[in-house]
Enzyme design. Structure first.
Site, PDB file in Angstrom:
ATOM      1  N   TYR A  65      76.096  55.496  49.837  1.00 15.49           N
ATOM      2  CA  TYR A  65      76.630  56.661  49.118  1.00 15.49           C
ATOM      3  C   TYR A  65      78.054  56.396  48.630  1.00 15.49           C
ATOM      4  O   TYR A  65      78.456  56.866  47.575  1.00 15.49           O
ATOM      5  CB  TYR A  65      76.564  57.903  50.013  1.00 15.49           C
ATOM      6  CG  TYR A  65      75.199  58.529  49.986  1.00 15.49           C
ATOM      7  CD1 TYR A  65      74.250  58.221  50.956  1.00 15.49           C
ATOM      8  CD2 TYR A  65      74.825  59.375  48.937  1.00 15.49           C
ATOM      9  CE1 TYR A  65      72.972  58.761  50.899  1.00 15.49           C
ATOM     10  CE2 TYR A  65      73.547  59.922  48.875  1.00 15.49           C
ATOM     11  CZ  TYR A  65      72.624  59.603  49.852  1.00 15.49           C
ATOM     12  OH  TYR A  65      71.356  60.117  49.781  1.00 15.49           O
ATOM     13  N   HIS A 117      70.559  69.735  44.491  1.00 18.29           N
ATOM     14  CA  HIS A 117      70.533  68.664  45.499  1.00 18.29           C
ATOM     15  C   HIS A 117      71.915  68.326  46.036  1.00 18.29           C
ATOM     16  O   HIS A 117      72.099  67.281  46.630  1.00 18.29           O
ATOM     17  CB  HIS A 117      69.860  67.403  44.911  1.00 18.29           C
ATOM     18  CG  HIS A 117      68.402  67.602  44.633  1.00 18.29           C
ATOM     19  ND1 HIS A 117      67.667  66.736  43.865  1.00 18.29           N
ATOM     20  CD2 HIS A 117      67.546  68.586  45.015  1.00 18.29           C
ATOM     21  CE1 HIS A 117      66.416  67.168  43.802  1.00 18.29           C
ATOM     22  NE2 HIS A 117      66.304  68.290  44.481  1.00 18.29           N
TER      23      HIS A 117
HETATM   24  P1  OAD Z   1      64.163  59.703  38.186  1.00 20.67           P
HETATM   25  O1  OAD Z   1      64.853  58.394  38.319  1.00 20.67           O
HETATM   26  O2  OAD Z   1      62.929  59.983  39.025  1.00 20.67           O
HETATM   27  O3  OAD Z   1      63.734  59.954  36.658  1.00 20.67           O
HETATM   28  C1  OAD Z   1      64.656  59.775  35.615  1.00 20.67           C
HETATM   29  C2  OAD Z   1      63.977  60.234  34.334  1.00 20.67           C
HETATM   30  O4  OAD Z   1      64.918  60.137  33.270  1.00 20.67           O
HETATM   31  C3  OAD Z   1      62.766  59.380  33.944  1.00 20.67           C
HETATM   32  O5  OAD Z   1      61.719  60.251  33.556  1.00 20.67           O
HETATM   33  C4  OAD Z   1      63.285  58.565  32.736  1.00 20.67           C
HETATM   34  O6  OAD Z   1      62.243  58.322  31.793  1.00 20.67           O
HETATM   35  C5  OAD Z   1      64.308  59.522  32.167  1.00 20.67           C
HETATM   36  N1  OAD Z   1      65.412  58.895  31.416  1.00 20.67           N
HETATM   37  C6  OAD Z   1      66.046  57.733  31.678  1.00 20.67           C
HETATM   38  N2  OAD Z   1      67.060  57.550  30.795  1.00 20.67           N
HETATM   39  C7  OAD Z   1      67.064  58.642  29.975  1.00 20.67           C
HETATM   40  C8  OAD Z   1      67.869  59.057  28.876  1.00 20.67           C
HETATM   41  N3  OAD Z   1      68.899  58.309  28.419  1.00 20.67           N
HETATM   42  N4  OAD Z   1      67.580  60.238  28.267  1.00 20.67           N
HETATM   43  C9  OAD Z   1      66.544  61.015  28.704  1.00 20.67           C
HETATM   44  N5  OAD Z   1      65.750  60.677  29.745  1.00 20.67           N
HETATM   45  C10 OAD Z   1      66.017  59.511  30.371  1.00 20.67           C
HETATM   46  O7  OAD Z   1      65.278  60.822  38.470  1.00 20.67           O
HETATM   47  P2  OAD Z   1      65.050  62.359  38.735  1.00 20.67           P
HETATM   48  O8  OAD Z   1      63.852  62.888  38.015  1.00 20.67           O
HETATM   49  O9  OAD Z   1      66.324  63.050  38.501  1.00 20.67           O
HETATM   50  O10 OAD Z   1      66.197  63.758  44.840  1.00 20.67           O
HETATM   51  O11 OAD Z   1      64.733  62.380  40.315  1.00 20.67           O
HETATM   52  C11 OAD Z   1      64.589  63.659  40.902  1.00 20.67           C
HETATM   53  C12 OAD Z   1      64.994  63.538  42.328  1.00 20.67           C
HETATM   54  O12 OAD Z   1      64.269  62.466  42.966  1.00 20.67           O
HETATM   55  C13 OAD Z   1      66.451  63.178  42.539  1.00 20.67           C
HETATM   56  O13 OAD Z   1      67.287  64.299  42.434  1.00 20.67           O
HETATM   57  C14 OAD Z   1      66.407  62.656  43.962  1.00 20.67           C
HETATM   58  C15 OAD Z   1      65.148  61.799  43.885  1.00 20.67           C
HETATM   59  O14 OAD Z   1      64.501  61.751  45.115  1.00 20.67           O
HETATM   60  C16 OAD Z   1      66.970  63.799  45.994  1.00 20.67           C
HETATM   61  O15 OAD Z   1      67.794  62.958  46.222  1.00 20.67           O
HETATM   62  C17 OAD Z   1      66.665  64.938  46.897  1.00 20.67           C
END
Ligand code: OAD
Length: 247
Positions: A65, A117
């Site tokens: 972290y 989160h």
């Molecule tokens: P992810 O890493 O799972 O997904 C990121 C998303 O952003 C993917 O769908 C990519 O296609 C998209 N992406 C990447 N670059 C992009 C850009 N420039 N513009 C638009 N989209 C883009 O991350 P999260 O969905 O945020 O939870 O993950 C959700 C949660 O899973 C996080 O908050 C974390 C993790 O476990 C906790 O820590 C509790």
């Protein structure tokens, strides 16, 4: 498609926005799963972002972290964050809900961010749960001034409950909006992943802004704007409010 979404935003009374790590990707912050590259390739996020992982190896979890906190401190909000901050001032009822812990929405000027989160910039005591106003950000795990317990990041770990007030606000915003934007999220982690579908069930227009529509739901009230959010969001705001009112 962008013009249609811009029209819906302009005439919307209530807009809810859910952001994920993709919104911060253009600020150089690896998306959640990408974080596991290089030094961290040997660990799963679930081994680091859990109370069990912290008990088992507090120094490792603290270091992971700390690496992310220092990276965030060097990052700058991108045009997508700034467009959402502008949208907050242009939409009568606007709720920005984020899964991100990097604090970049607030640094871009968003005044009311629902942090589902938590926030990596804050730390709290693993034993007594007190948030530490200040702490020694060193390699060694710092201690709570009140009880001597180990300090940990004030973020939601796997298996932990989300902050109840934040979750309630997010669910209320989703249930009452005319348009919901789901931006830069893989939409897999509950309960955040359900928010766009709470809105859809109430008849809202669901707009997914992502690099890909892979894994994203489809339907007659769902629009996909594919591309980097840092490019799409400013275009969307410019199309919806070509002459923003002087504030
Ligand atoms: P992810 O890493 O799972 O997904 C990121 C998303 O952003 C993917 O769908 C990519 O296609 C998209 N992406 C990447 N670059 C992009 C850009 N420039 N513009 C638009 N989209 C883009 O991350 P999260 O969905 O945020 O939870 O993950 C959700 C949660 O899973 C996080 O908050 C974390 C993790 O476990 C906790 O820590 C509790």
């Amino acid at each position: 498609m962008l013009a249609e979404v811009a029209g819906a935003l302009r005439s919307a009374g209530q807009v809810a926005v859910l952001t994920g790590a993709g919104v911060s990707a253009e600020s150089g912050i690896p998306t959640f799963r990408d974080t596991m590259t290089g030094l961290w390739a040997d660990y799963r996020p679930e081994d680091l972002a859990t109370p069990r992982g912290f008990r088992r190896n507090p120094d490792l979890v603290w270091s992971w972290y700390r690496m992310r906190r220092l990276a965030v401190a060097d990052a700058r909000p991108n045009a997508g964050h700034q467009a959402l901050a502008a949208m907050e001032r242009l939409v009568p009822g606007f709720t920005l809900i984020t899964q991100n812990v990097d604090g970049l929405h607030a640094r871009a000027g968003s005044r009311d961010v629902v942090e589902l989160h938590g926030n990596i910039g804050r730390v709290k005591c693993f034993a007594c749960n007190r948030v530490a106003e200040t702490f020694e950000d060193t390699d060694a795990v710092p201690r709570c001034r009140a009880c001597g317990g180990m300090l940990r990041p004030d973020v939601v770990w796997f298996g932990e409950l989300l902050p109840p007030r934040a979750l309630e606000r997010a669910q209320q915003a989703a249930a009452g909006c005319d348009v919901v934007l789901s931006i830069g999220t893989s939409n897999v982690v509950e309960p955040a992943a359900s928010l766009p579908w709470i809105a859809a069930r109430r008849g809202a227009l669901v707009v997914v802004i992502n690099m890909t529509d892979e894994g994203q739901q489809t339907g007659d009230r769902i629009r996909h704007l594919m591309g980097p959010s840092g490019e799409i969001l400013p275009r969307l705001v410019a199309a919806a409010w070509p002459e923003p009112p002087s504030v």
